[in-house]
Motif scaffolding. Sequence first.
Motif, PDB file in Angstrom:
ATOM      1  N   PRO A 245       3.155  -8.615   4.810  1.00  0.00           N
ATOM      2  CA  PRO A 245       4.423  -8.035   4.239  1.00  0.00           C
ATOM      3  C   PRO A 245       4.470  -9.043   2.971  1.00  0.00           C
ATOM      4  O   PRO A 245       4.843 -10.910   3.524  1.00  0.00           O
ATOM      5  CB  PRO A 245       5.275  -7.150   5.409  1.00  0.00           C
ATOM      6  CG  PRO A 245       4.406  -7.538   5.914  1.00  0.00           C
ATOM      7  CD  PRO A 245       3.493  -8.181   6.210  1.00  0.00           C
TER       8      PRO A 245
ATOM      9  N   THR B 140      -1.173  -6.071   2.351  1.00  0.00           N
ATOM     10  CA  THR B 140       0.822  -5.540   2.146  1.00  0.00           C
ATOM     11  C   THR B 140       0.994  -5.329   3.422  1.00  0.00           C
ATOM     12  O   THR B 140       1.663  -5.712   4.387  1.00  0.00           O
ATOM     13  CB  THR B 140       1.198  -4.589   1.320  1.00  0.00           C
ATOM     14  OG1 THR B 140       0.540  -4.803  -0.172  1.00  0.00           O
ATOM     15  CG2 THR B 140       2.129  -4.260   1.671  1.00  0.00           C
ATOM     16  N   ASP B 141       0.260  -4.574   4.632  1.00  0.00           N
ATOM     17  CA  ASP B 141      -0.179  -4.096   5.669  1.00  0.00           C
ATOM     18  C   ASP B 141       0.362  -5.627   6.796  1.00  0.00           C
ATOM     19  O   ASP B 141       0.930  -6.030   7.258  1.00  0.00           O
ATOM     20  CB  ASP B 141      -0.651  -3.205   6.085  1.00  0.00           C
ATOM     21  CG  ASP B 141      -0.515  -2.351   7.527  1.00  0.00           C
ATOM     22  OD1 ASP B 141       0.778  -2.346   7.858  1.00  0.00           O
ATOM     23  OD2 ASP B 141      -1.446  -3.094   8.812  1.00  0.00           O
TER      24      ASP B 141
ATOM     25  N   ALA C 267       0.112  -7.515  -3.166  1.00  0.00           N
ATOM     26  CA  ALA C 267      -0.015  -8.066  -1.861  1.00  0.00           C
ATOM     27  C   ALA C 267      -1.304  -9.280  -2.220  1.00  0.00           C
ATOM     28  O   ALA C 267      -2.176  -9.910  -1.085  1.00  0.00           O
ATOM     29  CB  ALA C 267      -0.080  -7.865  -0.638  1.00  0.00           C
TER      30      ALA C 267
ATOM     31  N   ARG D 295       3.272   1.461   7.418  1.00  0.00           N
ATOM     32  CA  ARG D 295       4.334   1.592   6.180  1.00  0.00           C
ATOM     33  C   ARG D 295       4.226   0.612   4.961  1.00  0.00           C
ATOM     34  O   ARG D 295       5.072   0.287   3.829  1.00  0.00           O
ATOM     35  CB  ARG D 295       5.383   0.397   6.403  1.00  0.00           C
ATOM     36  CG  ARG D 295       6.028   0.545   8.414  1.00  0.00           C
ATOM     37  CD  ARG D 295       6.971  -0.131   9.218  1.00  0.00           C
ATOM     38  NE  ARG D 295       6.012  -1.450   9.881  1.00  0.00           N
ATOM     39  CZ  ARG D 295       6.209  -2.473   9.981  1.00  0.00           C
ATOM     40  NH1 ARG D 295       7.548  -2.314  10.239  1.00  0.00           N
ATOM     41  NH2 ARG D 295       5.529  -3.724  10.671  1.00  0.00           N
ATOM     42  N   ALA D 296       3.222   0.587   4.791  1.00  0.00           N
ATOM     43  CA  ALA D 296       2.799  -0.317   3.338  1.00  0.00           C
ATOM     44  C   ALA D 296       1.742   0.788   2.461  1.00  0.00           C
ATOM     45  O   ALA D 296       1.475   1.909   2.701  1.00  0.00           O
ATOM     46  CB  ALA D 296       1.455  -1.801   4.112  1.00  0.00           C
TER      47      ALA D 296
ATOM     48  N   ARG E 267      -0.571   4.594   1.095  1.00  0.00           N
ATOM     49  CA  ARG E 267      -0.419   4.661   2.021  1.00  0.00           C
ATOM     50  C   ARG E 267      -1.043   4.226   2.861  1.00  0.00           C
ATOM     51  O   ARG E 267      -1.749   5.169   3.729  1.00  0.00           O
ATOM     52  CB  ARG E 267       0.636   5.383   2.537  1.00  0.00           C
ATOM     53  CG  ARG E 267       1.445   5.559   3.555  1.00  0.00           C
ATOM     54  CD  ARG E 267       2.963   4.920   2.673  1.00  0.00           C
ATOM     55  NE  ARG E 267       4.002   4.713   3.715  1.00  0.00           N
ATOM     56  CZ  ARG E 267       4.917   5.091   4.285  1.00  0.00           C
ATOM     57  NH1 ARG E 267       5.158   6.370   3.180  1.00  0.00           N
ATOM     58  NH2 ARG E 267       5.991   5.449   4.650  1.00  0.00           N
TER      59      ARG E 267
ATOM     60  N   PRO F 198       5.392  -5.094  -5.380  1.00  0.00           N
ATOM     61  CA  PRO F 198       5.135  -3.512  -4.707  1.00  0.00           C
ATOM     62  C   PRO F 198       5.611  -2.187  -5.469  1.00  0.00           C
ATOM     63  O   PRO F 198       6.537  -1.357  -5.253  1.00  0.00           O
ATOM     64  CB  PRO F 198       4.903  -3.774  -3.315  1.00  0.00           C
ATOM     65  CG  PRO F 198       6.546  -4.885  -3.189  1.00  0.00           C
ATOM     66  CD  PRO F 198       6.435  -5.256  -4.536  1.00  0.00           C
TER      67      PRO F 198
ATOM     68  N   ALA G 224      -3.058  -1.837  -0.134  1.00  0.00           N
ATOM     69  CA  ALA G 224      -2.831  -1.733   0.915  1.00  0.00           C
ATOM     70  C   ALA G 224      -2.640  -2.333   2.430  1.00  0.00           C
ATOM     71  O   ALA G 224      -2.095  -2.784   3.040  1.00  0.00           O
ATOM     72  CB  ALA G 224      -3.236  -0.472   0.876  1.00  0.00           C
TER      73      ALA G 224
END
Length: 292
Positions: free
Chosen positions: A113, A109-110, A238, A63-64, A60, A255, A106
């Motif tokens: 998104p 993705t951050d 991602a 938020r991703a 984590r 995801p 991660a």
Amino acid sequence: MTTTSHPPALCFDALLDQALRGELGPDPSARRISVAFTTSQAVRHDGRRGGYRNEVLSLRLGRAVGSCAVEPGALPAGAVEDCAGADVAGLLAHPLLPVRVAALDAYLTDVTPHAPHHGAQPVTVPAGSSLERSQARATAVVDLLEVPPGGTVLVVGVVNSLLYELRSRGLTVVPCDLKGGTTDWGEPIGTDALQEIERCDAVLASGMTLGNGTFDALRGSALRHRKPLVMFAQTGSAVLPRFLGAGVSAVCAEPYPFFWLDGGPGTIHRYRAGDGGHGTVHRGRPDDGGTS
């Protein structure tokens, strides 16, 4: 700017190096993983010949959540604890490939998104049983394939719902998985995907190829043989869109949390090297679940 506007990555290690140098977003040495965890699943459906297990490492970052599937029990003791609180740069250089994949997933993705303005086309997987949701996902994945009627598809990473969906469309399936074995139809599962590509019209491959180190060779072979390669990805959801136009023709990105964790509706994200639509996938025939 969309994901497809980024220059395609040359290989996984090159993309990793770009992230480490801060070329893809904020300095990764200044970002820390707050939570590290594994998700372990055991499945045995009524009417199936056998069951299976899955294990996924997830990290984590804000938020991703980035994820990488691993063989059950393959992570050494302490690996998860070592990731919690670590800076992203350190994990991008971690000796364990699944940790590097989850960390990059991660981070990306951050940074980008899954959203329409980054090239993602959202698809709703309706609420239902694990079998119903698995088949709905399979429909969304197989819709990304461009294969002539009666064509042959190499499936790398065997998931029964995908095999069922391909068969229902009159396509010939060549199953391949490092574990080998046989399908629920009694067919032998090959273990060397590179030997099978030339005789197939398209390749449908799991994101798990990132975590076991076989992705770059598979992508390169598909590119040389001019075969469309579609990725279905819980692992590296991602990461894989960064290879669109460089041997990858489409990605179905899923995801965390994955469809098999919950019975309610969820969203997956489809990316294409060209244009594509979006919408809701209706429930199809029940079949096995599975990971990427």
